[in-house]
Enzyme design. Structure first.
Site, PDB file in Angstrom:
ATOM      1  N   ARG A 117     -15.658  -2.254   1.847  1.00 16.23           N
ATOM      2  CA  ARG A 117     -16.852  -2.063   2.696  1.00 16.23           C
ATOM      3  C   ARG A 117     -17.942  -3.096   2.399  1.00 16.23           C
ATOM      4  O   ARG A 117     -18.593  -3.581   3.317  1.00 16.23           O
ATOM      5  CB  ARG A 117     -17.409  -0.648   2.528  1.00 16.23           C
ATOM      6  CG  ARG A 117     -16.448   0.420   3.062  1.00 16.23           C
ATOM      7  CD  ARG A 117     -17.014   1.814   2.911  1.00 16.23           C
ATOM      8  NE  ARG A 117     -16.128   2.808   3.468  1.00 16.23           N
ATOM      9  CZ  ARG A 117     -15.180   3.463   2.776  1.00 16.23           C
ATOM     10  NH1 ARG A 117     -15.002   3.205   1.485  1.00 16.23           N
ATOM     11  NH2 ARG A 117     -14.419   4.355   3.369  1.00 16.23           N
ATOM     12  N   THR A 149       0.851  -1.203   0.000  1.00 21.05           N
ATOM     13  CA  THR A 149       0.000   0.000   0.000  1.00 21.05           C
ATOM     14  C   THR A 149       0.878   1.240   0.000  1.00 21.05           C
ATOM     15  O   THR A 149       1.767   1.385   0.839  1.00 21.05           O
ATOM     16  CB  THR A 149      -0.920  -0.001   1.242  1.00 21.05           C
ATOM     17  OG1 THR A 149      -1.775  -1.140   1.168  1.00 21.05           O
ATOM     18  CG2 THR A 149      -1.768   1.257   1.299  1.00 21.05           C
ATOM     19  N   HIS A 177      -7.782   4.598  -1.223  1.00 17.61           N
ATOM     20  CA  HIS A 177      -7.965   4.045   0.128  1.00 17.61           C
ATOM     21  C   HIS A 177      -9.422   4.219   0.584  1.00 17.61           C
ATOM     22  O   HIS A 177      -9.710   4.524   1.749  1.00 17.61           O
ATOM     23  CB  HIS A 177      -7.011   4.753   1.107  1.00 17.61           C
ATOM     24  CG  HIS A 177      -6.433   3.837   2.146  1.00 17.61           C
ATOM     25  ND1 HIS A 177      -5.184   3.295   2.057  1.00 17.61           N
ATOM     26  CD2 HIS A 177      -6.935   3.381   3.317  1.00 17.61           C
ATOM     27  CE1 HIS A 177      -4.938   2.551   3.118  1.00 17.61           C
ATOM     28  NE2 HIS A 177      -5.988   2.572   3.897  1.00 17.61           N
TER      29      HIS A 177
HETATM   30  C1  GLV Z   1      -6.350   1.368   7.143  1.00 19.85           C
HETATM   31  O1  GLV Z   1      -6.022   0.823   6.130  1.00 19.85           O
HETATM   32  C2  GLV Z   1      -7.466   2.254   7.217  1.00 19.85           C
HETATM   33  O2  GLV Z   1      -7.907   2.768   6.186  1.00 19.85           O
HETATM   34  O3  GLV Z   1      -7.950   2.449   8.331  1.00 19.85           O
END
Ligand code: GLV
Length: 388
Positions: A331, A156, A276
């Site tokens: 999600r 990441t 993200h």
């Molecule tokens: C971690 O990856 C977050 O987005 O909390």
């Protein structure tokens, strides 16, 4: 018994069953949450081109992602604290993914450890890595992922510093929750969740506790982690990780075509167009709007995947139509997990698969591998889609 028709039903159920601080951790973006919302709304604005009288009797959603056969091009994204949505959450989600024939990615910041998940699954899973200052620890994580037979490493890149999510601060997010009055009152309304947690010993950061000297106390661990994430992360580190790992490398968190090219130069087999989930740079572009330029820049040098805002099979189809070879969901599966454990993750995958299959059929397409921009109505494509 609640009838589950779409991911929103799983979300509503998860909201009822998961303690507030962990539900909120998932359902939040950074600062104003503009990018979090636009990931979804930009996908929703795109329209399909309906076609009729095409023989769509035989259809297939099967394809590959970095040469791994998948029943549909949807991988489970690495998500932190998954074992706080439901006891043993990472193991349950990995099992559901394995049964469905899609990849599961374990986060560095998981509750169940690499070894826990490996012991409870048969299919190789992928391991997500955060770059931390302690290179010996990174090396040991990479070696543990090798020993667990992980099929790919996903590095990441978009979290060298943490984006601020207001709800986490207000809720005093920690794993496990601290026994404050507010937390105890909230936990009292989540008996199923509490029962599950009483039946497991996995409620700290399993990849870290016991593996780093001096880190025994989970309550100080998130502070330790934030102090450990390496803000000096740069392309030389990416090359170093590729060398240490030696296997398939996926780079996650890319929005810019030049960055994507640099990533492929460093040896990436796949780049994931990702912000993200809108949890890092608020005000950055939505992922569906960033996708076409990255696809154009990379061509066939590596695979391009996309995550962010994917809540349905229709979203998957739109990403494929704009050039993604695969997608990832975060999600969507976490809501399933919080709602109904392993069965909820399976339900999530079934829902997305059916939506993808039916939408593809009604666009007159029979093979997920042949989806292209012609599947979409060109005048509904926003300006970010360069004409072909
Ligand atoms: C971690 O990856 C977050 O987005 O909390």
């Amino acid at each position: 018994m609640t009838t589950i028709t779409h991911i929103g039903d799983l979300q509503a159920l998860a909201k009822k069953r998961v303690p507030r601080m962990f539900y909120d951790y998932v359902d939040s973006g950074s600062w104003t949450e503009t990018t979090y919302r636009e990931n979804e709304s930009d996908l929703q604005a795109i329209r399909f081109r309906q076609r009729v009288a095409v023989d769509i009797a035989k259809r297939s959603t099967a394809t590959t992602m970095i040469d791994v056969p998948v029943s549909m091009p949807v991988a489970l994204a690495p998500t932190g604290l998954t074992g706080m949505q439901h006891a043993d959450g990472e193991i349950l989600a990995a099992r559901a993914a394995e049964r469905f024939g899609v990849p599961f990615t374990l986060s560095t910041m998981s509750i169940c450890s690499i070894e826990d998940v490996a012991a409870q699954t048969a299919a190789p899973f992928w391991f997500q890595l955060y770059m931390m200052k302690d290179r010996d620890f990174i090396r040991s994580l990479i070696n543990r992922a090798k020993a667990a037979n992980c099929g790919a490493l996903m590095l990441t890149l978009d979290l060298p510093v943490g984006g601020q999510r207001h709800k986490d601060i207000r809720n005093g997010l920690s794993a496990p929750p601290k026994p404050t009055l507010a937390n105890l009152l909230n936990l009292a309304t989540k008996p199923g969740w509490c029962k599950g947690m009483l039946g497991t010993r996995r409620y700290g950061f399993g990849n870290i506790v016991g593996h780093v000297k001096g880190v025994e106390d989970v309550s100080t661990l998130s502070a330790w982690t934030m102090a450990q994430f390496d803000p000096s992360l740069n392309w030389r580190d990416v090359e170093w990780v590729k060398k240490e790992w030696g296997g398939k490398l996926i780079l996650k968190g890319i929005l810019d075509a030049e960055d994507a090219q640099r990533g492929v130069d460093c040896g990436a087999d796949s780049v994931v167009v990702s912000n993200h989930g809108g949890r890092q740079l608020d005000g950055a572009s939505s992922t569906i709007s960033a996708l076409p330029a990255v696809v154009d820049a990379i061509g066939s040098r590596a695979e391009v995947w996309m995550d962010g805002g994917v809540r349905s099979g229709q979203d998957v189809l739109k990403a494929l139509a704009l050039g993604a070879r695969g997608t990832m969901i975060g999600r969507a599966f976490l809501y399933g997990l919080g709602a109904m454990g392993e069965a909820g993750v399976t339900r999530c995958l079934e829902i997305i698969h059916k939506e993808l299959d039916v939408s593809m059929a009604l666009c007159g397409r029979t093979d997920v591998q042949s989806i292209d921009r012609e599947t979409l109505l060109s005048h509904t494509l926003p300006a970010f889609c360069s004409p072909r």
